[in-house]
Design a protein around this motif. Sequence first.
Motif, PDB file in Angstrom:
ATOM      1  N   ILE A   6       0.883  -1.199   0.020  1.00 27.71           N
ATOM      2  CA  ILE A   6      -0.055   0.009   0.080  1.00 27.71           C
ATOM      3  C   ILE A   6       0.952   1.229   0.043  1.00 27.71           C
ATOM      4  N   ASP A   7       0.606   2.029  -0.808  1.00 33.87           N
ATOM      5  CA  ASP A   7       1.448   3.184  -1.009  1.00 33.87           C
ATOM      6  C   ASP A   7       0.888   4.747  -0.950  1.00 33.87           C
ATOM      7  N   GLN A   8       1.451   5.426   0.042  1.00 32.26           N
ATOM      8  CA  GLN A   8       0.700   6.727   0.214  1.00 32.26           C
ATOM      9  C   GLN A   8       1.385   7.704  -0.557  1.00 32.26           C
ATOM     10  N   SER A   9       2.544   7.486  -1.640  1.00 30.96           N
ATOM     11  CA  SER A   9       3.100   8.429  -2.473  1.00 30.96           C
ATOM     12  C   SER A   9       3.627   9.523  -1.789  1.00 30.96           C
ATOM     13  N   PRO A  10       4.527   9.244  -0.792  1.00 28.13           N
ATOM     14  CA  PRO A  10       5.152   9.977   0.237  1.00 28.13           C
ATOM     15  C   PRO A  10       6.366  11.133  -0.670  1.00 28.13           C
ATOM     16  N   VAL A  11       6.187  12.290  -0.163  1.00 29.58           N
ATOM     17  CA  VAL A  11       7.064  13.304  -0.775  1.00 29.58           C
ATOM     18  C   VAL A  11       8.175  13.602  -0.006  1.00 29.58           C
ATOM     19  N   PRO A  12       9.208  13.065  -0.503  1.00 32.62           N
ATOM     20  CA  PRO A  12      10.694  13.305   0.303  1.00 32.62           C
ATOM     21  C   PRO A  12      11.067  14.790   0.043  1.00 32.62           C
ATOM     22  N   GLU A  13      11.649  15.246   1.422  1.00 29.13           N
ATOM     23  CA  GLU A  13      12.093  16.573   1.569  1.00 29.13           C
ATOM     24  C   GLU A  13      13.229  16.372   0.487  1.00 29.13           C
ATOM     25  N   GLY A  14      13.079  17.936  -0.286  1.00 26.68           N
ATOM     26  CA  GLY A  14      14.053  18.041  -1.475  1.00 26.68           C
ATOM     27  C   GLY A  14      13.433  17.604  -2.933  1.00 26.68           C
ATOM     28  N   SER A  15      12.368  16.988  -2.693  1.00 18.74           N
ATOM     29  CA  SER A  15      11.709  16.484  -3.953  1.00 18.74           C
ATOM     30  C   SER A  15      10.495  17.302  -4.219  1.00 18.74           C
ATOM     31  N   THR A  16       9.570  16.975  -5.377  1.00 18.17           N
ATOM     32  CA  THR A  16       8.284  17.451  -5.651  1.00 18.17           C
ATOM     33  C   THR A  16       7.402  16.392  -5.573  1.00 18.17           C
ATOM     34  N   PRO A  17       5.922  16.703  -5.350  1.00 25.29           N
ATOM     35  CA  PRO A  17       4.954  15.918  -5.528  1.00 25.29           C
ATOM     36  C   PRO A  17       4.753  14.943  -6.781  1.00 25.29           C
ATOM     37  N   ALA A  18       5.144  15.838  -8.140  1.00 26.93           N
ATOM     38  CA  ALA A  18       5.140  15.145  -9.366  1.00 26.93           C
ATOM     39  C   ALA A  18       6.104  13.980  -9.203  1.00 26.93           C
ATOM     40  N   GLU A  19       7.342  14.214  -8.636  1.00 25.81           N
ATOM     41  CA  GLU A  19       8.230  13.320  -8.559  1.00 25.81           C
ATOM     42  C   GLU A  19       7.862  11.887  -7.709  1.00 25.81           C
ATOM     43  N   ALA A  20       7.127  12.413  -6.777  1.00 23.60           N
ATOM     44  CA  ALA A  20       6.658  11.288  -5.743  1.00 23.60           C
ATOM     45  C   ALA A  20       5.649  10.569  -6.529  1.00 23.60           C
TER      46      ALA A  20
END
Length: 352
Positions: A6-20
């Motif tokens: 199950i994936d919540q599409s986490p956004v890593p700091e320094g990244s963007t939501p599109a990349e997530a």
Amino acid sequence: MHLSVIDQSPVPEGSTPAEALENTLELATLADRLGYHRYWVAEHHASPFQAGPAPEIMVGQILARTTGIRVGSGGVLLPYYSPFKVAETFRVLHALYPDRVDLGLGRAHLSREPAVRALRRDAADPTATHDFLDKVQELRAFLGGDEFPAGHTYAGLRPSPETPGRPDLWVLGASTSSAVATARLGLPYAYAHFLGPDQTVEAVRRYHEEFVAHTAPGEPAGKPRAILGIGVYCAETQEEANALFSGHRLFRHRMERGVMGPVPSPRQAIEELGEDVALAPDPGPGHEGHDPYVRNAVGTPEQVHARISELADTLGVDEVIVINSIHDHKARMRCYELLAEVFGLQPRAARR
């Protein structure tokens, strides 16, 4: 035992939501190749650290990129939507990818009032969830699992498109009350141990005890099916696994203090929490303070395998769905590779 994601599409700091979101698509195709059973995507709104508000779109994208893994929502927040619209959306997905679509439903309401009102502008009480079970039953009827009684407003209404079969319907929860309600509806249930570990044992037990078999038209009566959701942070060494988990540890620490933001890195965790706290291991079996029902399994593949197997055996479940919020995407991918190896998953052929 089946193993799923199950994936919540986490956004890593320094990244963007599109990349997530791109990370989710890449991880889903990997999970398919590795032999995972299901891949579910979550629904979160107005979130700085989760990039997926529209699981139905991601489900379609993942289905188009994979070969055999079941794909679904984990879950659609049904209190905010029309059951008829949800039924038609997932019937389209089922028509395009028969027998591969799961429709997981959740009832949680959002804590940020503007987002709730924006989703339910037509509702007198936008935060109310008392109609959830009614909506579940209505949705099941629209999917063909029930018939509306004669004289009902929607009796005879046939959602599009007309196709054989239907998506597999699941209810997601993290409490004993949700387990009992799902059992009495005769539906499959996914319990989020990573959210409510204190009620896991009672919830799964009550689900099986209170299950009422539901017979859909032309089909045999259903049987209780339960999935257990647990956090997993796996690496080649315990030290590496502790480092992966440290970002999530800082994330939870911040959230408990009202600070909402992307998933931090291990370096940030060490800087803010101190190395002793950030990299502290979870005490294992045989050590004072060990909790066999801890919400996350952190360690080497062998340690994680033992923790998950212990929990699944104790609860009597034959499917576990895993989740994490690891800052480094490559390390996250490697976590799922190690898990597939230690559980002996059978790889699938890649799509040509």
